[in-house]
Structure formats: C-alpha cells, structure tokens
Design an enzyme around this catalytic site. Structure first.
Site, PDB file in Angstrom:
ATOM      1  N   ASP A 283       1.039  -1.377   0.033  1.00 42.83           N
ATOM      2  CA  ASP A 283      -0.067   0.012  -0.009  1.00 42.83           C
ATOM      3  C   ASP A 283       0.773   1.265  -0.059  1.00 42.83           C
ATOM      4  O   ASP A 283       2.060   1.151   0.112  1.00 42.83           O
ATOM      5  CB  ASP A 283      -1.244  -0.064   1.062  1.00 42.83           C
ATOM      6  CG  ASP A 283      -0.255  -0.625   2.436  1.00 42.83           C
ATOM      7  OD1 ASP A 283       0.884  -0.547   2.650  1.00 42.83           O
ATOM      8  OD2 ASP A 283      -0.986  -0.917   3.417  1.00 42.83           O
TER       9      ASP A 283
ATOM     10  N   ASN B 207      -7.658  -2.100  14.625  1.00 47.25           N
ATOM     11  CA  ASN B 207      -8.995  -2.402  14.188  1.00 47.25           C
ATOM     12  C   ASN B 207      -9.140  -3.869  13.237  1.00 47.25           C
ATOM     13  O   ASN B 207     -10.085  -4.040  12.719  1.00 47.25           O
ATOM     14  CB  ASN B 207      -9.510  -1.209  13.229  1.00 47.25           C
ATOM     15  CG  ASN B 207      -8.946  -0.933  12.221  1.00 47.25           C
ATOM     16  OD1 ASN B 207      -7.884  -1.421  11.668  1.00 47.25           O
ATOM     17  ND2 ASN B 207      -9.231   0.051  11.549  1.00 47.25           N
TER      18      ASN B 207
ATOM     19  N   HIS C  49      -7.306  -4.080  10.492  1.00 46.75           N
ATOM     20  CA  HIS C  49      -7.107  -3.864   9.161  1.00 46.75           C
ATOM     21  C   HIS C  49      -5.601  -4.640   8.660  1.00 46.75           C
ATOM     22  O   HIS C  49      -4.967  -4.702   9.332  1.00 46.75           O
ATOM     23  CB  HIS C  49      -7.152  -2.614   8.654  1.00 46.75           C
ATOM     24  CG  HIS C  49      -5.884  -1.468   8.958  1.00 46.75           C
ATOM     25  ND1 HIS C  49      -5.821  -0.169   9.475  1.00 46.75           N
ATOM     26  CD2 HIS C  49      -4.506  -2.350   9.252  1.00 46.75           C
ATOM     27  CE1 HIS C  49      -4.775   0.162   9.740  1.00 46.75           C
ATOM     28  NE2 HIS C  49      -3.878  -0.749   9.610  1.00 46.75           N
TER      29      HIS C  49
ATOM     30  N   GLU D  56      -9.673  -1.725   5.307  1.00 51.68           N
ATOM     31  CA  GLU D  56     -10.396  -1.278   6.658  1.00 51.68           C
ATOM     32  C   GLU D  56     -11.660  -2.289   7.048  1.00 51.68           C
ATOM     33  O   GLU D  56     -12.300  -2.501   6.020  1.00 51.68           O
ATOM     34  CB  GLU D  56     -10.738   0.095   6.441  1.00 51.68           C
ATOM     35  CG  GLU D  56      -9.646   1.114   6.516  1.00 51.68           C
ATOM     36  CD  GLU D  56      -8.696   1.330   7.754  1.00 51.68           C
ATOM     37  OE1 GLU D  56      -8.860   0.569   8.739  1.00 51.68           O
ATOM     38  OE2 GLU D  56      -7.982   2.397   7.897  1.00 51.68           O
TER      39      GLU D  56
HETATM   40  C1  F6R Z   1       1.440  -1.157   6.122  1.00 54.85           C
HETATM   41  C2  F6R Z   1       0.271  -1.546   6.386  1.00 54.85           C
HETATM   42  C3  F6R Z   1      -0.611  -1.665   7.525  1.00 54.85           C
HETATM   43  C4  F6R Z   1       0.261  -1.809   8.849  1.00 54.85           C
HETATM   44  C5  F6R Z   1      -0.415  -1.652  10.000  1.00 54.85           C
HETATM   45  C6  F6R Z   1       0.131  -1.832  11.386  1.00 54.85           C
HETATM   46  O1  F6R Z   1       2.006  -1.383   4.914  1.00 54.85           O
HETATM   47  O2  F6R Z   1      -0.205  -2.210   5.375  1.00 54.85           O
HETATM   48  O3  F6R Z   1      -1.630  -2.631   7.424  1.00 54.85           O
HETATM   49  O4  F6R Z   1       0.562  -3.101   8.693  1.00 54.85           O
HETATM   50  O5  F6R Z   1      -1.594  -0.350   9.913  1.00 54.85           O
HETATM   51  O6  F6R Z   1       0.981  -0.776  11.425  1.00 54.85           O
HETATM   52  P1  F6R Z   1       2.056  -0.683  12.513  1.00 54.85           P
HETATM   53  O7  F6R Z   1       3.050  -1.745  12.099  1.00 54.85           O
HETATM   54  O8  F6R Z   1       2.635   0.475  12.450  1.00 54.85           O
HETATM   55  O9  F6R Z   1       1.440  -1.005  13.707  1.00 54.85           O
END
Ligand code: F6R
Length: 244
Positions: free
Chosen positions: A71, A140, A142, A147
């Site tokens: 992403d 959450n 995701h 989401e």
């Molecule tokens: C990042 C991504 C997100 C993160 C998630 C957790 O490429 O796809 O899904 O893996 O938001 O983020 P952190 O690791 O910062 O807690």
C-alpha cells in the site's frame, strides 16, 4: 486460544523480528528470483534491520528479488518522508543489493488511480504472483489498508482511511491533519493469492486484533480474520500481543 494455525509466540519484539527474518531469508535462499509482498509500519522495521544485517554479513543476496508493496498513501509524493516508498528505501531497498527497478510501491501520485490499480494487479499476475507476503495488522484488524467493512474488495483499489487509522498513523506526521485521507492498497484477493503469508503482531495494542484472528468468527468487519482461510499462513507475535 481457539482456532489452530501455525503461531509462534516470541518473548519480545526483537525475538519476533529475528524469527520473521529467518522465514524471509529462507524464502529468498530457496527462491533467489522470488517475488516478495512487503509491508511498512513500525512492526516490520526490526525484521528489515535483521535482513540488512544478513545481507551485510554475506548471508543474503537480493539481486534477483522482485517486490511489490501492499500500500501507499494517496495522494503523496514518493519523496515525501512519510511515503511508504521512502520508508522502504530507508529501511531496506537502499541498504541491500536489490535492483531498485524491481521494487514496486503503489503510486501515490497516479492521476487515474483506478487504472493504476488494475495495472498493478496485472503486473503482479504477469510476474507470476507473490511468493511470500508480509503483513502487519492494524488495531482495528485492518490488513494492508483493507479497513473494516461490510464487504472487502478483492483487487488493488483506492480506499478511504478510517478515523482510527488516521489517528494511529498521525504519530509519523506533524499532526493528524497532515495524514492523507486515502490510500491505494492491495485487496483481500491479492493477499489470499500469495503463496505464503507471514503476519506479525507486536505490542498490547494489537492484542484485540490478534485475539480476533485466533478466536473470533470470520468477518469483514475484522479483516484479519479472513486470513484464516489462507493455506500457508504463519503468525509471529510477541507476548504483549498474545497475552495483552
Ligand atoms: C502497512 C500496512 C498496515 C500496517 C498496520 C500496522 O503497509 O499495510 O496495514 O501493517 O497499520 O501498522 P504498525 O506496524 O505501524 O502498527
């Protein structure tokens, strides 16, 4: 915890990062021209640091590796320090011998994001598909920026970030107002089609999402629960994420 899946509960973040790096390193050794699906965020920073160490000590060769990132914020310039392109360059690509031309991150400046997304999917398919996909998980639930929703989208798409994700990610920006409201993300089918998936969860903040993955009924309202259907999923977490 309820549902059976390969899970390794590590003592702490560093142990989890080392265990994840072993899995990725094995994959690279067995597939020197392999295709990796990569994630950003705080969670994989330690893993990337371990991979860089392995490269520096001559244990790993990235020269034949191709990578597709999950992403990118939208809109964002690739040279913005908060872009996921910059993150990847900083933590991995500029520090190993990967051919930068073979590293793909969704384009946060694409003038026609839908067309870009279709082309990204076609490119991944034409390359032979993702061999190993790394994932973190949002508080959450995701994965990527898929989401919670009534229904998840299969392919790469433009999506709106939830308030909780904007708030969580504002720690990297000057303020929550500076966090882009949209992102381009691979969809659930992209993730499910990967040959293998390694999901990392670290810290008490991730306890609810991890518990849902291990126990809750499968629901698009907690996207990570859909991973259970993946035939080759490995979960690595630390004690804080597992026990809360
Ligand atoms: C990042 C991504 C997100 C993160 C998630 C957790 O490429 O796809 O899904 O893996 O938001 O983020 P952190 O690791 O910062 O807690």
């Amino acid at each position: 915890m309820g549902i059976r899946m390969p899970i390794k509960v590590c003592r702490d973040y560093n142990e989890m990062s080392r265990a994840a790096a072993e899995i990725v390193a094995d994959h690279i050794r067995n597939n020197p021209r392999g295709i990796l699906g990569l994630a950003t965020g705080s969670t994989p920073e330690g893993l990337y640091a371990c991979l860089v160490e392995k490269y520096k000590s001559g244990e790993l060769d990235f020269s034949g590796i191709i990578s597709y990132n999950l992403d990118e914020y939208y809109p964002i310039e690739p040279d913005n320090e908060q872009s996921y392109r910059c993150f990847m360059d900083r933590h991995l690509f500029d520090r190993v011998n990967i051919n930068k031309a073979n590293t793909f991150v969704p384009d946060g400046t694409a003038p026609a994001p839908d067309a870009f997304c279709r082309a990204y999917d076609e490119q991944i398919k034409a390359a032979g598909g993702i061999g190993l996909q790394l994932l973190g998980v949002g508080r959450n639930g995701h994965i990527g920026f898929n989401e919670p929703a009534d229904e998840l989208i299969g392919g790469t798409h433009l999506t709106e970030l939830t308030e909780s994700t904007i708030k969580a990610n504002s720690r990297f920006f000057a303020s929550a107002d500076d966090v882009p409201r949209h992102a381009i993300t691979m969809g659930i089918d992209n993730i499910m089609n990967a040959g293998g998936v390694v999901l990392l969860a670290s810290g008490k903040d991730k306890h609810d999402a991890l518990t849902a993955l291990l126990n809750a009924p499968e629901t698009p309202h907690i996207p990570v629960t859909l991973l259970r259907r993946h035939k080759n999923l490995t979960v690595l977490c630390d004690e804080d994420a597992y026990y809360g």
